[in-house]
Write a protein that holds these residues in place. Structure first.
Motif, PDB file in Angstrom:
ATOM      1  N   ALA A 183       0.819  -1.357   0.141  1.00 29.04           N
ATOM      2  CA  ALA A 183       0.007  -0.087   0.008  1.00 29.04           C
ATOM      3  C   ALA A 183       0.928   1.281   0.057  1.00 29.04           C
ATOM      4  CB  ALA A 183      -0.826  -0.021   1.185  1.00 29.04           C
ATOM      5  N   LEU A 184       2.051   1.163   0.754  1.00 31.83           N
ATOM      6  CA  LEU A 184       2.834   2.379   0.815  1.00 31.83           C
ATOM      7  C   LEU A 184       3.896   2.212  -0.209  1.00 31.83           C
ATOM      8  CD1 LEU A 184       2.956   3.012   4.492  1.00 31.83           C
ATOM      9  CD2 LEU A 184       1.659   4.251   3.044  1.00 31.83           C
ATOM     10  N   ALA A 185       4.721   0.944  -0.133  1.00 33.13           N
ATOM     11  CA  ALA A 185       6.157   0.928  -0.939  1.00 33.13           C
ATOM     12  C   ALA A 185       5.710   0.884  -2.539  1.00 33.13           C
ATOM     13  CB  ALA A 185       6.732  -0.555  -0.802  1.00 33.13           C
ATOM     14  N   ASP A 186       4.537   0.704  -3.100  1.00 32.97           N
ATOM     15  CA  ASP A 186       4.308   0.677  -4.342  1.00 32.97           C
ATOM     16  C   ASP A 186       3.554   1.879  -4.745  1.00 32.97           C
ATOM     17  OD1 ASP A 186       5.450  -1.801  -4.183  1.00 32.97           O
ATOM     18  OD2 ASP A 186       3.726  -2.954  -4.558  1.00 32.97           O
ATOM     19  N   ASN A 187       3.462   2.755  -3.800  1.00 37.05           N
ATOM     20  CA  ASN A 187       2.400   4.050  -4.429  1.00 37.05           C
ATOM     21  C   ASN A 187       3.332   5.243  -3.690  1.00 37.05           C
ATOM     22  OD1 ASN A 187      -0.383   3.153  -5.407  1.00 37.05           O
ATOM     23  ND2 ASN A 187       0.186   1.703  -3.786  1.00 37.05           N
ATOM     24  N   LYS A 221      11.338   6.658   3.008  1.00 37.27           N
ATOM     25  CA  LYS A 221      10.575   7.780   3.269  1.00 37.27           C
ATOM     26  C   LYS A 221       9.124   7.759   4.104  1.00 37.27           C
ATOM     27  CE  LYS A 221       7.690  10.895  -0.071  1.00 37.27           C
ATOM     28  NZ  LYS A 221       7.102  11.066  -1.428  1.00 37.27           N
ATOM     29  N   ALA A 222       8.755   6.645   4.140  1.00 40.91           N
ATOM     30  CA  ALA A 222       7.670   6.406   5.109  1.00 40.91           C
ATOM     31  C   ALA A 222       7.742   6.555   6.660  1.00 40.91           C
ATOM     32  CB  ALA A 222       6.912   5.050   4.617  1.00 40.91           C
ATOM     33  N   VAL A 223       8.825   6.073   7.025  1.00 32.79           N
ATOM     34  CA  VAL A 223       9.144   5.943   8.232  1.00 32.79           C
ATOM     35  C   VAL A 223       9.365   7.421   8.907  1.00 32.79           C
ATOM     36  CG1 VAL A 223      10.129   3.578   8.595  1.00 32.79           C
ATOM     37  CG2 VAL A 223      11.530   5.643   7.867  1.00 32.79           C
ATOM     38  N   VAL A 224      10.052   8.445   8.052  1.00 28.90           N
ATOM     39  CA  VAL A 224      10.363   9.818   8.590  1.00 28.90           C
ATOM     40  C   VAL A 224       8.812  10.438   8.604  1.00 28.90           C
ATOM     41  CG1 VAL A 224      11.292  12.052   7.795  1.00 28.90           C
ATOM     42  CG2 VAL A 224      12.569   9.575   7.634  1.00 28.90           C
ATOM     43  N   GLN A 225       8.156  10.110   7.484  1.00 29.92           N
ATOM     44  CA  GLN A 225       6.521  10.943   7.471  1.00 29.92           C
ATOM     45  C   GLN A 225       5.830  10.421   8.511  1.00 29.92           C
ATOM     46  OE1 GLN A 225       5.471  11.432   3.235  1.00 29.92           O
ATOM     47  NE2 GLN A 225       3.162  12.029   3.881  1.00 29.92           N
ATOM     48  N   ALA A 226       5.861   9.172   8.640  1.00 26.45           N
ATOM     49  CA  ALA A 226       5.140   8.528   9.784  1.00 26.45           C
ATOM     50  C   ALA A 226       5.495   9.347  11.278  1.00 26.45           C
ATOM     51  CB  ALA A 226       4.989   7.144   9.786  1.00 26.45           C
ATOM     52  N   VAL A 227       6.620   9.426  11.472  1.00 27.25           N
ATOM     53  CA  VAL A 227       7.066   9.759  12.967  1.00 27.25           C
ATOM     54  C   VAL A 227       6.596  11.451  12.958  1.00 27.25           C
ATOM     55  CG1 VAL A 227       9.118  10.530  14.119  1.00 27.25           C
ATOM     56  CG2 VAL A 227       8.826   8.369  13.254  1.00 27.25           C
ATOM     57  N   GLU A 228       6.859  12.081  11.798  1.00 23.73           N
ATOM     58  CA  GLU A 228       6.617  13.539  11.767  1.00 23.73           C
ATOM     59  C   GLU A 228       4.983  13.658  11.919  1.00 23.73           C
ATOM     60  OE1 GLU A 228       8.294  14.911   8.247  1.00 23.73           O
ATOM     61  OE2 GLU A 228      10.084  15.350   9.045  1.00 23.73           O
ATOM     62  N   ALA A 229       4.164  12.820  11.380  1.00 19.59           N
ATOM     63  CA  ALA A 229       2.854  12.788  11.414  1.00 19.59           C
ATOM     64  C   ALA A 229       2.315  12.456  12.920  1.00 19.59           C
ATOM     65  CB  ALA A 229       2.388  11.957  10.530  1.00 19.59           C
ATOM     66  N   GLY A 230       3.070  11.854  13.806  1.00 20.38           N
ATOM     67  CA  GLY A 230       2.563  11.753  15.113  1.00 20.38           C
ATOM     68  C   GLY A 230       2.586  10.354  15.450  1.00 20.38           C
ATOM     69  N   VAL A 231       3.095   9.355  14.578  1.00 24.09           N
ATOM     70  CA  VAL A 231       3.293   7.915  15.060  1.00 24.09           C
ATOM     71  C   VAL A 231       4.427   7.522  16.113  1.00 24.09           C
ATOM     72  CG1 VAL A 231       3.961   5.646  14.117  1.00 24.09           C
ATOM     73  CG2 VAL A 231       2.383   7.178  12.850  1.00 24.09           C
ATOM     74  N   ASP A 232       4.057   6.919  16.988  1.00 27.49           N
ATOM     75  CA  ASP A 232       5.162   6.680  18.141  1.00 27.49           C
ATOM     76  C   ASP A 232       5.725   5.381  17.800  1.00 27.49           C
ATOM     77  OD1 ASP A 232       4.058   8.795  19.901  1.00 27.49           O
ATOM     78  OD2 ASP A 232       2.129   7.615  19.982  1.00 27.49           O
ATOM     79  N   VAL A 233       5.182   4.211  17.487  1.00 26.64           N
ATOM     80  CA  VAL A 233       5.716   3.172  17.052  1.00 26.64           C
ATOM     81  C   VAL A 233       5.770   2.723  15.711  1.00 26.64           C
ATOM     82  CG1 VAL A 233       5.946   0.725  17.826  1.00 26.64           C
ATOM     83  CG2 VAL A 233       5.329   2.394  19.505  1.00 26.64           C
ATOM     84  N   LEU A 234       6.694   2.274  14.910  1.00 24.17           N
ATOM     85  CA  LEU A 234       6.765   2.002  13.595  1.00 24.17           C
ATOM     86  C   LEU A 234       6.940   0.548  13.628  1.00 24.17           C
ATOM     87  CD1 LEU A 234       9.524   4.639  12.250  1.00 24.17           C
ATOM     88  CD2 LEU A 234       7.104   4.462  11.778  1.00 24.17           C
ATOM     89  N   MET A 235       5.767  -0.056  12.815  1.00 25.42           N
ATOM     90  CA  MET A 235       5.970  -1.664  12.574  1.00 25.42           C
ATOM     91  C   MET A 235       6.783  -1.797  11.228  1.00 25.42           C
ATOM     92  SD  MET A 235       2.671  -4.274  11.947  1.00 25.42           S
ATOM     93  CE  MET A 235       1.898  -3.732  13.467  1.00 25.42           C
ATOM     94  N   LEU A 236       7.658  -2.534  11.479  1.00 22.27           N
ATOM     95  CA  LEU A 236       8.480  -2.969  10.268  1.00 22.27           C
ATOM     96  C   LEU A 236       8.800  -4.737  10.432  1.00 22.27           C
ATOM     97  CD1 LEU A 236      11.487  -0.561  11.139  1.00 22.27           C
ATOM     98  CD2 LEU A 236       9.592  -0.112   9.524  1.00 22.27           C
ATOM     99  N   SER A 237       8.194  -4.930   9.166  1.00 27.25           N
ATOM    100  CA  SER A 237       8.394  -6.571   9.116  1.00 27.25           C
ATOM    101  C   SER A 237       8.788  -6.861   7.707  1.00 27.25           C
ATOM    102  CB  SER A 237       7.006  -7.074   9.226  1.00 27.25           C
ATOM    103  OG  SER A 237       6.058  -6.728   8.269  1.00 27.25           O
ATOM    104  N   GLU A 238       9.779  -6.165   7.224  1.00 29.86           N
ATOM    105  CA  GLU A 238      10.579  -6.746   6.103  1.00 29.86           C
ATOM    106  C   GLU A 238      10.961  -8.027   6.276  1.00 29.86           C
ATOM    107  OE1 GLU A 238      13.721  -5.343   2.684  1.00 29.86           O
ATOM    108  OE2 GLU A 238      13.990  -4.969   4.937  1.00 29.86           O
ATOM    109  N   LYS A 239      10.372  -8.990   5.009  1.00 33.60           N
ATOM    110  CA  LYS A 239      10.961 -10.326   5.131  1.00 33.60           C
ATOM    111  C   LYS A 239      11.912 -10.638   4.308  1.00 33.60           C
ATOM    112  CE  LYS A 239       5.790 -11.180   6.131  1.00 33.60           C
ATOM    113  NZ  LYS A 239       5.751  -9.896   6.322  1.00 33.60           N
ATOM    114  N   LYS A 240      13.228 -11.125   4.812  1.00 32.50           N
ATOM    115  CA  LYS A 240      14.156 -11.461   4.021  1.00 32.50           C
ATOM    116  C   LYS A 240      14.636 -13.050   4.389  1.00 32.50           C
ATOM    117  CE  LYS A 240      16.436  -7.007   3.678  1.00 32.50           C
ATOM    118  NZ  LYS A 240      17.882  -6.172   3.921  1.00 32.50           N
ATOM    119  N   PHE A 241      14.881 -13.627   3.357  1.00 38.17           N
ATOM    120  CA  PHE A 241      15.272 -15.065   3.670  1.00 38.17           C
ATOM    121  C   PHE A 241      16.651 -15.603   3.071  1.00 38.17           C
ATOM    122  CE2 PHE A 241      10.473 -15.025   3.317  1.00 38.17           C
ATOM    123  CZ  PHE A 241      10.331 -15.564   4.223  1.00 38.17           C
TER     124      PHE A 241
END
Length: 244
Positions: free
Chosen positions: A214-218, A224-244
């Motif tokens: 929803a974010l990464a492809d748009n 970029k999203a992590v910075v904008q989220a924190v600036e918008a007021g998000v306290d906790v970032l959910m990050l679950s990049e899947k690497k195998f």
């Protein structure tokens, strides 16, 4: 094994004077059940609301909370406080309690059951979603303000104020009825003006997974999203990049 693993994390942090992390899981019930092989059976939100009274559901959630607490889990990324309507039925399915009145009652009971047992709850996905799965695409809610408020905003306000959850999770949707062009989790309007000022919520604000399509492809890659989220007021970032 799970208890031992969590204990080892806490011991390492305590031994090295590091702030201990909280351990969180998605334990909604039904299909979204991360502890299905460990704790007692937890039915989906829809099945619970169809077959049990609100008070019975609160007992069931309370028993689940006791087991999670004993395992060492501090936070449940649940419940879903989105009523099911035609606009989101395909995405939510049995993850929703059902109609708006039913969702307000059962979600509030769920929140209170966990919080009373000292397991933090994360009401989600504020303020709603469409039938587009945010893992795969960008949800756009094109309802009018009046339709949106009655179907989404009112139920969330009821649960957030009535249940007093520790956290709320922001969706990745764009709500066209309010003239916003930015995904909710990156919007200071939705976090500051609507969630905090209008509804009066003052707990932790958590983003949905920053790595979702929803974010990464748009136009909102993770860096970029992590910075904008924190600036918008998000306290906790959910990050679950899947690497195998």
């Amino acid at each position: 094994e799970l208890m031992s693993y969590i204990d080892s994390i806490m011991k390492f942090c305590n031994d090295n004077a590091i702030a201990c992390p909280y351990v969180a899981v998605d334990q909604e019930g039904g299909e979204v059940n991360r502890l299905g092989a460990i704790t007692s059976v937890l039915r989906s939100c829809k099945r619970l609301s169809d077959n049990y009274s609100p008070d019975e559901a609160e007992i069931i959630y309370g028993l689940q909370a006791e087991q999670m607490k004993l395992l060492g889990i501090h936070m449940n990324i649940a419940p879903v406080a989105e009523p099911q309507i035609e606009y989101n039925r395909d995405f939510l399915s049995r993850r929703s309690f059902g109609s708006a009145p039913r969702t307000m009652i059962y979600a509030t009971k769920c929140v209170r059951a966990y919080e009373n047992k000292n397991v933090a709850t994360v009401v989600k996905h504020f303020p709603g979603n469409s039938n587009t799965d945010p893992h795969l695409g960008l949800p756009i809610i094109s309802l009018s303000q009046e339709e949106f408020d009655s179907n989404f905003l009112l139920p969330f306000a009821f649960v957030l104020n009535g249940g007093n959850p520790s956290c709320v999770l922001m969706s990745h949707a764009i709500v066209e009825g309010y003239g916003e062009k930015t995904p909710v989790c990156l919007s200071s309007f939705w976090i500051g003006e609507m969630l905090k000022n209008r509804i009066g919520y003052d707990g932790l604000v958590i983003s949905d997974d920053i790595f979702m399509s929803a974010l990464a492809d748009n136009g909102y890659p993770p860096e970029k999203a992590v910075v904008q989220a924190v600036e918008a007021g998000v306290d906790v970032l959910m990050l679950s990049e899947k690497k195998f």
